[in-house]
Design an enzyme around this catalytic site. Sequence first.
Site, mmCIF file in Angstrom:
data_model
loop_
_atom_site.group_PDB
_atom_site.id
_atom_site.type_symbol
_atom_site.label_atom_id
_atom_site.label_comp_id
_atom_site.label_asym_id
_atom_site.label_seq_id
_atom_site.Cartn_x
_atom_site.Cartn_y
_atom_site.Cartn_z
ATOM 1 N N ARG A 61 28.336 0.255 9.747
ATOM 2 C CA ARG A 61 29.619 -0.313 10.120
ATOM 3 C C ARG A 61 30.655 0.804 10.166
ATOM 4 N NH1 ARG A 61 33.081 -1.645 6.216
ATOM 5 N NH2 ARG A 61 31.522 -2.357 4.731
ATOM 6 N N HIS A 80 35.079 -3.682 6.584
ATOM 7 C CA HIS A 80 34.324 -4.933 6.473
ATOM 8 C C HIS A 80 35.079 -6.044 7.192
ATOM 9 C CE1 HIS A 80 32.083 -8.284 4.804
ATOM 10 N NE2 HIS A 80 33.212 -8.782 4.327
ATOM 11 N N TYR A 125 35.701 3.619 -0.728
ATOM 12 C CA TYR A 125 34.316 3.672 -1.202
ATOM 13 C C TYR A 125 33.390 4.473 -0.293
ATOM 14 C CZ TYR A 125 34.065 -0.333 2.044
ATOM 15 O OH TYR A 125 34.178 -1.153 3.142
#
Length: 393
Positions: free
Chosen positions: A271, A275, A284
């Site tokens: 990705r 998200h 992260y």
Amino acid sequence: MKHEIDGGDVPLLQLLTPEGTRVTSRGTKPYRELAAGLTTERLREIYRDMVLTRRFDDEATSLQRQGELALYAPARGQEAAQVGSAHALRPQDYVFPSYREHGVLQVRGVDPVDRLRFYRASDHGGWDPNEHNVHLYTVVIGSQALHAAGYAMGIQRDGAVGTGDDDVDAAVVAYFGDGATSQGDVNEALVFASVNESPVVFFCQNNQWAISVPTSKQSKVPIYKRGEGFGVPSLRVDGNDVLAVYAATTEALQRARSGGGPTFIEAYTYRMGAHTTSDDPTRYRTTEQEEMWGRRDPIARLETLLRSEGALDDEFLTELDADAEALAERVRTETRELHPGSATTIFDDVYGTPHSIVAEDRAWFEAFEAGEPPAGPAAGATTPAAHPQGGTR
């Protein structure tokens, strides 16, 4: 082919390298033969769908940033997994998506503005599932896998599997992410599909992050191995390789339609964006990782192949650019014009045929909205015992 991921060498089906050259290793022959069935025109169509999917995705993200959408789940980087698998479908096949399968909807012909009605909060669905054989976006993580398994059991019992008629035999595809494989619904769906040999393909897009949780914190083994634990044939495919995705999904669907049962496909991808638009992936993920996967861009990979084979010309690319601009303009304009409809639409499409309880509830609600004393019980107060048609709402 082996791929250095998840702490070791893991088998990975790949037919197109990141550099855009075809793989010719002997072990890939059955899948190469399936991919060879893609004509130049069909490959151009796949490329077009991938480009338009990304343009739609970028436009929707921008609209959310401008406050025009309540939320949006980007799919940038996952175009090969979605478009490649969707091109393996037949019209009678049925799709159960999660909330990110914009490329699948592109291939199935779902109107781009209708895809955003849900994210605009102007509609509780967005499109008629029966028109495209595509269920609505599913937000409850993993629940669509159970829906898909049940639907597949239904068409199996209706005799639409294993007849040998290409216009009759059907299969089902359930799309979900790596995080959903940790949910009970997905595991229960695998149980039902396996023991009933149902015609369903479980298509997991492993984009490596369940929001901020890496795959390594979700499973100690490669995710495709979970399917094997239920007795379901499983494989991992390079999710940024549209040829491999198409071939693997085609093989799985052919087997499902002929009565060969379910398959679990793990499309290993990445990705590129957040998200959802409420997420900040910089908290992260590292810049180095994002740059590495940027060099594995699925659209650039297919474009390199098409150019090397003389399948892209200036006329085609100019027309595609114009189509992408027109798509973006339409999405911008018409999405802003979307407004919530009547609240009574919640009673539409609850059942496939008229239902007395739903009709009573609608009448009560319409009277309530009009400020009139509602006749009869309030919505939800009826009991199945009072209605022979009573059932789960």
